[in-house]
Design a protein around this motif. Sequence first.
Motif, short mmCIF file in Angstrom:
data_model
loop_
_atom_site.label_atom_id
_atom_site.label_comp_id
_atom_site.label_asym_id
_atom_site.label_seq_id
_atom_site.Cartn_x
_atom_site.Cartn_y
_atom_site.Cartn_z
N PRO A 130 3.02 -53.20 12.94
CA PRO A 130 3.66 -54.52 13.23
C PRO A 130 5.23 -54.40 12.87
CG PRO A 130 1.81 -54.93 11.99
CD PRO A 130 2.10 -53.44 11.88
N ILE A 131 5.88 -55.00 13.81
CA ILE A 131 7.36 -55.13 13.48
C ILE A 131 8.09 -56.33 13.13
CG2 ILE A 131 7.88 -52.68 14.65
CD1 ILE A 131 8.65 -54.45 17.03
N ASP A 132 9.02 -56.41 12.68
CA ASP A 132 9.77 -57.79 12.34
C ASP A 132 11.09 -57.70 13.23
OD1 ASP A 132 11.16 -56.09 10.80
OD2 ASP A 132 10.81 -57.21 8.88
N TRP A 133 11.42 -56.77 13.62
CA TRP A 133 12.81 -56.77 14.82
C TRP A 133 12.55 -56.97 15.84
CZ3 TRP A 133 12.27 -52.85 18.03
CH2 TRP A 133 11.20 -51.75 17.73
N GLY A 134 11.37 -57.20 16.34
CA GLY A 134 11.14 -57.58 17.94
C GLY A 134 11.59 -58.86 18.36
N GLY A 135 11.81 -59.86 17.44
CA GLY A 135 12.11 -61.31 17.86
C GLY A 135 10.59 -61.84 18.51
N ASP A 136 11.10 -62.33 19.95
CA ASP A 136 10.07 -63.03 20.72
C ASP A 136 9.49 -61.91 21.72
OD1 ASP A 136 12.01 -63.28 22.18
OD2 ASP A 136 11.81 -65.60 22.51
N GLN A 137 10.11 -60.66 21.70
CA GLN A 137 9.74 -59.69 22.68
C GLN A 137 8.50 -58.91 22.44
OE1 GLN A 137 13.18 -57.73 24.71
NE2 GLN A 137 14.40 -59.37 24.28
N ALA A 138 8.82 -58.40 21.23
CA ALA A 138 7.84 -57.17 20.57
C ALA A 138 7.33 -57.46 19.18
CB ALA A 138 8.34 -55.97 20.81
N SER A 139 5.85 -57.25 19.00
CA SER A 139 5.32 -57.69 17.68
C SER A 139 4.85 -56.49 17.07
CB SER A 139 4.18 -58.55 17.84
OG SER A 139 3.42 -58.09 18.69
N ALA A 140 4.79 -55.09 17.86
CA ALA A 140 4.44 -54.07 17.19
C ALA A 140 4.92 -52.69 17.97
CB ALA A 140 2.82 -53.81 17.36
#
Length: 149
Positions: A130-140
Amino acid sequence: MIRTRTDADFVDCVVLLRDVHESAGYPVNWPADPKDWLTPPDALGCWVVTVDGEVAGHVAVGAEDGRAFVERLFVDPQRGGRGLGRQLLDHAVEVAASEGLPLELEVADNCEAAIRLYAGAGWKELGRTPIDWGGDQASAVIHFSAPPS
């Protein structure tokens, strides 16, 4: 044709990168210095694929901790579906093999065409982070390893 990227290619590469960013969301976050971003600090090399003498795609191969990584792989959205991404990916496999290194890559989960490319080329998904830098575009970020040679 795949060849080593030169300084003269940077303008074309940045223009293509902007097109890819706007059409496909890669990279998820536009780099502060796209020219600098194109060359990872651990790069074994950077290459472009050309069509009729024009830059049509880019790839870098980095190395760290005894592994090689496909990085900065993108293709002109107007030339998608012609196998250029696969050519660049195969070139990265050859580079890693020549260095005797296993090859991996990471891709944000919003990059659907890239994910299809890797899966279709026999790459194995190793997991997702999981990532927190993808905004509403990417979650992982999806981790892949190259198929055995």
